[in-house]
Write an enzyme that holds these catalytic residues in place. Structure first.
Site, PDB file in Angstrom:
ATOM      1  N   SER A 195      -3.397  -0.587  -2.176  1.00 23.14           N
ATOM      2  CA  SER A 195      -3.092  -1.999  -1.896  1.00 23.14           C
ATOM      3  C   SER A 195      -3.943  -2.954  -2.697  1.00 23.14           C
ATOM      4  CB  SER A 195      -3.331  -2.293  -0.405  1.00 23.14           C
ATOM      5  OG  SER A 195      -2.553  -1.444   0.394  1.00 23.14           O
TER       6      SER A 195
ATOM      7  N   HIS B  65      -2.349  -4.248   7.354  1.00 25.00           N
ATOM      8  CA  HIS B  65      -2.426  -2.796   7.589  1.00 25.00           C
ATOM      9  C   HIS B  65      -3.288  -2.449   8.800  1.00 25.00           C
ATOM     10  CE1 HIS B  65      -0.019  -1.625   4.178  1.00 25.00           C
ATOM     11  NE2 HIS B  65      -0.748  -2.388   3.369  1.00 25.00           N
TER      12      HIS B  65
END
Lengths: 471, 471
Positions: free
Chosen positions: B293, B412
């Site tokens: 990410s 997340h």
């Protein structure tokens, strides 16, 4: 008592395990334990009234700026600018808090269930169970639970979230099986029958929701014909099909819902509209959109009407005998039958039954369990004129709260159809005779008038009908 | 002013023509006229405050039965039976009326739009425009309109109503085109690149809604790998693919939303969960679910941190000079750099820039528009240790309202992942360097801990991390 089912209302949406457990647990409960759980839900997960009262009090303490008539000005720019802005901001905040407080705790639970993959199905089962329980118990808290759940289901089942699918012979057997099970109007008698309804000259469309896969929420069956059918045999019998491009009429001959828990949520309206659009686009030759519909409430209405007339007649006879002079029952008396109809019925009915009047003979004929009258040509021809006449009256004049008394009539009228034609012996099946003396009705959807019709039915209860029907 | 657009709020749902007209009319308006219309909607179609006040007054007039502590008893069976039933029935009726009154008039309009085939898309456009207008204007009525619409959209976009579809090279070009346009993380550079992302060893899944056909609301790209990738090149470069059954790791390397009007409505959470379930079912060899990410907020945070330290240092210098003695700014001073880091930076930075301290050199290096430092091995090795260290701090310690400051981290973490590994020079693209000094992070979803992690992040803001990260 209610096993050890936990009702998850926490806001952390990641805890799906609890929802799965609830779903499994609930469906394995007996009807009685389901009832107990629904009561717990209705009472123990209700609105927090103390909180609402507190907020309501605060709301009233807000200093409303008043205009000369004591009303709150609408426009935030009308008043003193900054001060009004601050006031409005408090209003919005308070109103939002009130809205949240007025949501019962089971509201959160329903929302979480709805977000969970199998949840919508469980919610429909919950409502079906609620409706069953409410047949015997009408506690206010149960009613409130049911009406809240219904509102939510209406929101979640927005027609735009539904998927329209043409059901064909190529669909999985597991889906077609559902069609057979749920067909509520004209039962499917064989695989042959099912196949006919899905093949040339026929269409079947269903509305599907992603959360209830593999079965439609509602489906409609359509026949592509050269003219509006007068009898159901024309639709269901296995006549040799003709090329579809010769068809000029799309006839809706059956519409069935599959989820008892979605009772009262009108998806059929949207389904019909979508299907009309689809057929028009694909088959520009089709100019007429009509139904061949049952009249499920006709016999029930007629029998109770006849029975009450018999009652009045009886009371009147007594009154005359006793000369008590109270006989104002005659004000409720109606001439249900014309003189000539009465005579014909009395004469033709002799062989099967006896009675003092045409009304009594008719009542006995129609209420006999095996409907002997429908097997005699003589009786059929005697009964036909009054039964058709009274059916027109039932469809066009009999109302409940301003809407057509017959549920199917109400359904099509609110969608914008009009009553087109009454068809004698259109459904001579046992069910057809029992429900409506074998009569069926065509409703017609005239595209350019649909909205107008729906509006005038909605606002003033006006029932549109063809000139034939009015006679 | 706002053309002649009618906002249809009547309840007769058959009048779709008005909705169609509104949709067409709205999308053809200029931004300025859209703003005017949104203001009309916010103010002229607001809650009817007079009605709410009236009902609120009535609610308080209800005679609440009190228990000894002044609270309303919860259980309708606790009190006097019939009387309580009647009381509760009034409560429910009043609460329902209040709920209805608290619904702004635009609420009816939104509901009607949502039921209309193209309506959801228009609602998303309305909200996107609202968010744009609110960048400059923050009238309470606009804020209330926006927050109401957002709540409604959350309800209507229930994940259970969405359709998960694996996007492949066989999908229509009109859909694949959307993927190229909306890919927000790692832009798709060519048809070749797109094809690579959809072929062997790769997956792409999208969430679709029936009312917004032909484009996903959100989509995620997955690489099937033998180990968790440390750099984005491993994912995007065209290495020869290996057989998919050798993969043991599913790496989420990109997730993109397509509708600006759905900002803040977290569909990604559900998408990730569904994709994990799907991949597990289809490929039991896959044991690890991780992400590679971006850290979109890192550089922005670090630069402002460095800038404020420079400011403090300046004030301190002045304080010392003026001897004013107010110099309590030092309490905000932090040692962002370790001594050895400071030395190395000053020394290596000389060639490119000058500065009184390591902080100043670092600030100048990082804020220079062409990121010269990332082209010098010398500088890279000097900057690596502090940049990695500060990145760990940024991810694990920096918070806003109890949640991780970095939006991707927050996303997340709230889904139940933990911070696993920080990767140096994982994305050396211009964008990567600018956003996060080329650093990327792996979050890992450990299936058996997802719910626990999400809960502890949700309740106490705890950020889970591997032992490596903690050092």
């Amino acid at each position: 008592m209610r096993a050890s089912i936990i009702i998850p209302t926490d806001k952390i949406e990641s805890v799906d395990a609890n929802l799965e457990e609830f779903s499994k647990g609930y469906t394995s409960l007996s009807q009685e334990h389901r009832r107990d759980l629904l009561l717990v839900l209705a009472k123990g997960y209700d609105v927090n009234r103390n909180r609402v009262r507190e907020l309501v009090q605060q709301y009233l303490n807000l200093e409303f700026p008043h205009d000369s008539e004591g009303n709150v000005p609408d426009d935030e720019q009308s008043g003193g600018g900054v001060r009004d802005e601050a006031f409005l901001a408090s209003c919005y905040r308070m109103e939002r808090n009130l809205r949240i407080a007025l949501k019962p705790m089971y509201g959160d639970f329903f929302e979480r269930l709805n977000a969970y993959p199998g949840g919508l199905k469980i919610l429909a089962v919950l409502r079906a169970d609620l409706l069953t329980v409410m047949e015997n118990e009408t506690m206010p808290s149960l009613r409130a639970l049911e009406s809240y759940l219904k509102e939510k289901l209406i929101t979640w089942l927005s027609p735009a979230a539904l998927h329209l699918h043409q059901i064909t012979w190529d669909d999985p057997a597991s889906l077609l099986e559902k069609i057979v099970v749920y067909e509520a109007v004209h039962p499917i008698r064989s695989l042959q029958d099912l196949r006919r309804r899905l093949s040339i000259g026929r269409r079947c469309f269903g509305y599907f929701h992603p959360a209830i896969p593999g079965e439609p929420l509602i489906f409609i069956e359509v026949a592509l014909l050269k003219a509006v059918a007068k009898t159901i045999q024309e639709v269901l019998w296995d006549d040799p099909p003709f090329p579809e491009n010769e068809a000029t009429c799309a006839l809706f001959y059956s519409i069935s819902s599959t989820q008892a828990g979605l009772t009262g949520i009108n998806l059929g309206k949207f389904l019909i509209k979508r299907v009309i659009e689809l057929v028009r686009r694909d088959m520009p030759n089709i100019m007429v959109f009509a139904t061949l519909s049952p009249i499920p409430g006709y016999m029930q209405w007629l029998l109770s009407k006849l029975a009450s007339q018999l009652k009045f007649a009886e009371v009147e006879t007594e009154d005359t005998t006793n000369s008590s002079g109270v006989g104002n029952s005659s004000t409720f008396k109606e001439n249900l039958l014309l003189l000539e109809e009465e005579e014909k019925i009395c004469e033709s009915g002799k062989r099967l039954t006896d009675g003092k009047s045409g009304i009594e003979v008719l009542y006995k004929l129609l209420s006999s369990t095996n409907s002997e009258w429908s097997k005699s040509d003589h009786l059929i021809s005697a009964l036909k004129p009054p039964l058709i006449r009274l059916c027109a009256r039932y469809l066009l004049k009999e109302k409940k709260r301003g809407k057509a008394l017959d549920p199917v009539a109400n359904f099509h009228l609110q969608n914008g159809a009009i009553v087109e034609r009454i068809n004698w012996m259109a459904d001579p099946s046992e069910k057809g005779i029992r429900q409506s003396a074998g009569i069926m009705v065509n409703y017609v959807y005239r595209l350019e008038q649909i909205e107008e019709n729906a509006q005038s039915y909605f606002s003033i209860g006006h029932i549109g009908a063809s000139s034939d029907i009015h006679r």
